[in-house]
Design an enzyme around this catalytic site. Structure first.
Site, PDB file in Angstrom:
ATOM      1  N   ARG A   7       5.575  -0.912  -6.504  1.00 50.76           N
ATOM      2  CA  ARG A   7       4.982  -1.490  -5.296  1.00 50.76           C
ATOM      3  C   ARG A   7       4.064  -2.660  -5.620  1.00 50.76           C
ATOM      4  O   ARG A   7       3.987  -3.612  -4.870  1.00 50.76           O
ATOM      5  CB  ARG A   7       4.196  -0.402  -4.562  1.00 50.76           C
ATOM      6  CG  ARG A   7       3.250  -0.940  -3.489  1.00 50.76           C
ATOM      7  CD  ARG A   7       2.531   0.174  -2.783  1.00 50.76           C
ATOM      8  NE  ARG A   7       3.467   1.060  -2.136  1.00 50.76           N
ATOM      9  CZ  ARG A   7       3.336   2.382  -2.034  1.00 50.76           C
ATOM     10  NH1 ARG A   7       2.308   2.983  -2.578  1.00 50.76           N
ATOM     11  NH2 ARG A   7       4.236   3.104  -1.431  1.00 50.76           N
ATOM     12  N   TYR A   8       3.347  -2.548  -6.720  1.00 55.93           N
ATOM     13  CA  TYR A   8       2.366  -3.568  -7.103  1.00 55.93           C
ATOM     14  C   TYR A   8       2.935  -4.402  -8.248  1.00 55.93           C
ATOM     15  O   TYR A   8       3.830  -3.961  -8.968  1.00 55.93           O
ATOM     16  CB  TYR A   8       1.076  -2.885  -7.562  1.00 55.93           C
ATOM     17  CG  TYR A   8       0.328  -2.129  -6.493  1.00 55.93           C
ATOM     18  CD1 TYR A   8      -0.361  -2.802  -5.489  1.00 55.93           C
ATOM     19  CD2 TYR A   8       0.292  -0.738  -6.506  1.00 55.93           C
ATOM     20  CE1 TYR A   8      -1.082  -2.102  -4.528  1.00 55.93           C
ATOM     21  CE2 TYR A   8      -0.428  -0.026  -5.544  1.00 55.93           C
ATOM     22  CZ  TYR A   8      -1.117  -0.716  -4.555  1.00 55.93           C
ATOM     23  OH  TYR A   8      -1.832  -0.015  -3.620  1.00 55.93           O
ATOM     24  N   ARG A  20       2.118  -2.560 -12.108  1.00 52.93           N
ATOM     25  CA  ARG A  20       2.127  -1.133 -12.413  1.00 52.93           C
ATOM     26  C   ARG A  20       3.188  -0.393 -11.613  1.00 52.93           C
ATOM     27  O   ARG A  20       3.545  -0.815 -10.509  1.00 52.93           O
ATOM     28  CB  ARG A  20       0.751  -0.499 -12.181  1.00 52.93           C
ATOM     29  CG  ARG A  20       0.146  -0.750 -10.815  1.00 52.93           C
ATOM     30  CD  ARG A  20      -1.387  -0.841 -10.961  1.00 52.93           C
ATOM     31  NE  ARG A  20      -2.096  -0.802  -9.680  1.00 52.93           N
ATOM     32  CZ  ARG A  20      -2.277  -1.883  -8.914  1.00 52.93           C
ATOM     33  NH1 ARG A  20      -1.760  -3.037  -9.247  1.00 52.93           N
ATOM     34  NH2 ARG A  20      -2.943  -1.774  -7.774  1.00 52.93           N
ATOM     35  N   CYS A  47       5.501  21.781  -8.565  1.00 49.52           N
ATOM     36  CA  CYS A  47       4.042  21.853  -8.631  1.00 49.52           C
ATOM     37  C   CYS A  47       3.598  23.278  -8.938  1.00 49.52           C
ATOM     38  O   CYS A  47       4.335  24.233  -8.718  1.00 49.52           O
ATOM     39  CB  CYS A  47       3.418  21.431  -7.300  1.00 49.52           C
ATOM     40  SG  CYS A  47       3.524  19.653  -7.014  1.00 49.52           S
ATOM     41  N   CYS A  72       0.791  21.624  -2.056  1.00 53.64           N
ATOM     42  CA  CYS A  72      -0.255  21.261  -1.102  1.00 53.64           C
ATOM     43  C   CYS A  72       0.367  21.124   0.274  1.00 53.64           C
ATOM     44  O   CYS A  72       1.381  20.448   0.437  1.00 53.64           O
ATOM     45  CB  CYS A  72      -0.889  19.928  -1.478  1.00 53.64           C
ATOM     46  SG  CYS A  72      -1.607  19.925  -3.115  1.00 53.64           S
ATOM     47  N   CYS A  93       0.836  17.444   1.344  1.00 53.23           N
ATOM     48  CA  CYS A  93       1.560  16.566   0.420  1.00 53.23           C
ATOM     49  C   CYS A  93       2.213  15.388   1.145  1.00 53.23           C
ATOM     50  O   CYS A  93       2.906  15.566   2.142  1.00 53.23           O
ATOM     51  CB  CYS A  93       2.640  17.359  -0.311  1.00 53.23           C
ATOM     52  SG  CYS A  93       3.566  16.365  -1.499  1.00 53.23           S
ATOM     53  N   ARG A 142       4.400  13.482  -0.297  1.00 50.93           N
ATOM     54  CA  ARG A 142       5.749  13.333  -0.841  1.00 50.93           C
ATOM     55  C   ARG A 142       6.581  14.577  -0.555  1.00 50.93           C
ATOM     56  O   ARG A 142       7.488  14.929  -1.301  1.00 50.93           O
ATOM     57  CB  ARG A 142       5.622  13.080  -2.343  1.00 50.93           C
ATOM     58  CG  ARG A 142       6.581  12.054  -2.896  1.00 50.93           C
ATOM     59  CD  ARG A 142       6.173  11.609  -4.295  1.00 50.93           C
ATOM     60  NE  ARG A 142       5.407  10.386  -4.284  1.00 50.93           N
ATOM     61  CZ  ARG A 142       4.467  10.078  -5.180  1.00 50.93           C
ATOM     62  NH1 ARG A 142       4.161  10.918  -6.148  1.00 50.93           N
ATOM     63  NH2 ARG A 142       3.826   8.933  -5.102  1.00 50.93           N
ATOM     64  N   ASP A 179      -2.055  10.500   4.964  1.00 49.92           N
ATOM     65  CA  ASP A 179      -0.865   9.698   5.264  1.00 49.92           C
ATOM     66  C   ASP A 179      -0.145  10.213   6.514  1.00 49.92           C
ATOM     67  O   ASP A 179      -0.447  11.289   7.021  1.00 49.92           O
ATOM     68  CB  ASP A 179       0.107   9.741   4.079  1.00 49.92           C
ATOM     69  CG  ASP A 179      -0.346   8.835   2.939  1.00 49.92           C
ATOM     70  OD1 ASP A 179      -1.049   7.852   3.205  1.00 49.92           O
ATOM     71  OD2 ASP A 179       0.014   9.133   1.779  1.00 49.92           O
ATOM     72  N   ASP A 212      -3.501   4.173   2.672  1.00 50.27           N
ATOM     73  CA  ASP A 212      -2.264   3.701   2.054  1.00 50.27           C
ATOM     74  C   ASP A 212      -1.429   3.148   3.210  1.00 50.27           C
ATOM     75  O   ASP A 212      -1.060   3.890   4.123  1.00 50.27           O
ATOM     76  CB  ASP A 212      -1.558   4.850   1.326  1.00 50.27           C
ATOM     77  CG  ASP A 212      -1.017   4.407  -0.028  1.00 50.27           C
ATOM     78  OD1 ASP A 212      -0.670   3.216  -0.161  1.00 50.27           O
ATOM     79  OD2 ASP A 212      -0.927   5.258  -0.932  1.00 50.27           O
ATOM     80  N   LYS A 219      -2.565   0.338  -1.092  1.00 50.23           N
ATOM     81  CA  LYS A 219      -3.818   0.941  -0.641  1.00 50.23           C
ATOM     82  C   LYS A 219      -4.777  -0.136  -0.126  1.00 50.23           C
ATOM     83  O   LYS A 219      -5.021  -1.117  -0.814  1.00 50.23           O
ATOM     84  CB  LYS A 219      -4.449   1.697  -1.800  1.00 50.23           C
ATOM     85  CG  LYS A 219      -3.576   2.846  -2.280  1.00 50.23           C
ATOM     86  CD  LYS A 219      -4.087   3.416  -3.593  1.00 50.23           C
ATOM     87  CE  LYS A 219      -3.165   4.509  -4.100  1.00 50.23           C
ATOM     88  NZ  LYS A 219      -1.918   3.959  -4.703  1.00 50.23           N
TER      89      LYS A 219
HETATM   90  C1  LIG Z   1      -1.452   4.414  -5.788  1.00 46.62           C
HETATM   91  C2  LIG Z   1      -0.322   3.713  -6.407  1.00 46.62           C
HETATM   92  C3  LIG Z   1      -0.511   2.971  -7.584  1.00 46.62           C
HETATM   93  C4  LIG Z   1      -1.837   2.864  -8.292  1.00 46.62           C
HETATM   94  O1  LIG Z   1      -2.786   2.211  -7.538  1.00 46.62           O
HETATM   95  P1  LIG Z   1      -4.218   1.926  -8.168  1.00 46.62           P
HETATM   96  O2  LIG Z   1      -4.969   1.300  -7.042  1.00 46.62           O
HETATM   97  O3  LIG Z   1      -3.994   0.996  -9.327  1.00 46.62           O
HETATM   98  O4  LIG Z   1      -4.785   3.228  -8.617  1.00 46.62           O
HETATM   99  C5  LIG Z   1       0.576   2.321  -8.111  1.00 46.62           C
HETATM  100  N1  LIG Z   1       1.786   2.376  -7.522  1.00 46.62           N
HETATM  101  C6  LIG Z   1       1.982   3.071  -6.397  1.00 46.62           C
HETATM  102  C7  LIG Z   1       3.351   3.086  -5.811  1.00 46.62           C
HETATM  103  C8  LIG Z   1       0.940   3.765  -5.809  1.00 46.62           C
HETATM  104  O5  LIG Z   1       1.162   4.481  -4.695  1.00 46.62           O
END
Ligand SMILES: *Cc1c(COP(=O)(O)O)cnc(C)c1O
Length: 364
Positions: free
Chosen positions: A106-107, A110, A119, A123, A126, A128, A287, A324, A331
């Site tokens: 998504r980012y 990372r 699990c 939860c 959850c 997911r 969420d 989110d 986020k």
């Molecule tokens: C939460 C999340 C992250 C990590 O986000 P940070 O703000 O760096 O902790 C990375 N990828 C996805 C898809 C996420 O949902």
């Protein structure tokens, strides 16, 4: 309590595998340890809902209080079946952002690697739940190979989050294999693991596990404590073992209606976490996942909680409140407003205790 309930603390109580194997999964098993309400009974009769609670986590439930915060996180209510106009199976569009199975990108820098759908405890809140617990499956060698190949082909990825499900339901050897494969990619700088094991099955944190984890530094762990009642001798010991191994531990809690949606509960929680050297990282607005509508709080409540923490307790204890973004935007931090006005001459601010102060801007 009957023998079948497993809460009689047999010799194997401290064995995480025993805890895992003996998760309470049926109405009968759960009914043996708490006095079920009609709302719980109805939900536990619905095969749609995946339930699993380690005997340890179940032992923290109040058998007589339907509002017990542990119970509300672990035992379903018939409210989970209520239809809602706003909830979605995949509110964060994780499937849409998945370039290869089990990877969410998504980012820019990372990714999330979904190591398993299993699990220690499922939860009720959850996000997911469309996949977690539905089939208790873990990443295969072939899937891992594809995911790592994708990461290796994208030099911009410097941070890999191993999540699930709970990656710490996997055996040490399996986890070791995943960590080694990710660590072998030269441009991966840090590895993070998201787990609730210290909360739901703290016996999982064994010296052997810690020995595996510390071979893959820099490694960070994020846990999910949602209520001070989850902080026990056992969960404290698990966090201490991780931190002592040089693993920074953060906490990501979810704001849950009737469970932790007050300043008093959150303040107690974050202060207790600092005592364990666990740093409150995020406080999540709930969420829009299907079946969890009844946990949602107004966004204003989250803002109020941050306002009640900032300045009133250690800055280290204050998490970032985030929503989110529905649809997968990432986020978004949501903060109380401390800037009253802003001009080229000055900024007018409000302090944590309500005083008005001015900060003159540089004039050149
Ligand atoms: C939460 C999340 C992250 C990590 O986000 P940070 O703000 O760096 O902790 C990375 N990828 C996805 C898809 C996420 O949902």
């Amino acid at each position: 309590m009957s023998e079948a309930c497993c809460l009689c603390r047999p010799n194997q109580w401290n064995d995480w595998r025993w805890q895992f194997r003996n998760r309470l999964r049926t109405k009968e098993q759960i009914g043996a340890v708490i006095k079920l309400t009609p709302e719980e009974e109805e939900a536990l009769s619905d095969p749609k809902f995946v339930v699993g609670i380690t005997p340890y986590f179940a032992s923290l439930m109040d058998p007589d209080d339907p509002n017990c915060p542990i119970r509300r996180q672990a035992v379903p209510l018939n409210l989970e079946a209520l239809p809602s106009k706003v909830t979605m199976a995949d509110p964060l569009n994780e499937e849409g952002l998945s370039p290869v199975p089990r990877l969410i990108h998504r980012y820019p820098d990372r990714v999330v690697l979904l190591a398993t759908e299993t699990c220690h405890a499922y939860c009720r809140h959850c996000t997911r739940r469309r996949r977690v617990g539905m089939v208790e499956r873990a990443v295969t060698g072939e899937e891992l190979g594809r995911a790592v190949k994708y990461i290796a082909a994208h030099p911009e990825i410097r941070d890999v989050l191993i999540s699930g499900g709970d990656p710490l339901t996997l055996a040490n050897m399996h986890l070791d294999r995943i960590l080694a494969a990710v660590r072998a990619v030269p441009h991966v700088e840090i590895i993070r693991i998201g787990t609730r094991a210290p909360v739901t099955n703290p016996y999982r944190v064994t010296p052997e596990l810690v020995a595996v984890l510390r071979r893959y530094h820099p490694l960070w762990i994020n846990v999910q404590f949602n209520h001070p009642k989850e902080i026990t001798e056992e969960s404290a010991r698990a966090c201490t073992a991780l931190v002592d191994a040089g693993i920074p531990v953060g906490n990501q809690s979810v704001l849950l209606r009737g469970i932790n949606d007050s300043v008093a509960v959150q303040k107690k929680l974050v202060q207790e976490l600092l005592k364990l050297r666990v740093r409150p990282y995020y406080l999540y607005q709930c969420d829009l996942a299907e079946g969890i509508d009844h946990f949602r709080t107004p966004v204003a409540r989250g803002i109020e909680i941050i306002e009640g923490l900032r300045g009133h307790t250690s800055g280290l204890a204050v998490p970032t409140f985030v929503i989110d973004a529905p649809g997968g935007g990432g986020k978004v931090p949501v903060s109380p407003q401390y800037v009253i006005s802003q001009s080229t001459e000055k900024v007018v601010l409000r302090t944590y205790d309500g005083k008005i102060v001015e900060y003159p801007e540089p004039q050149d």
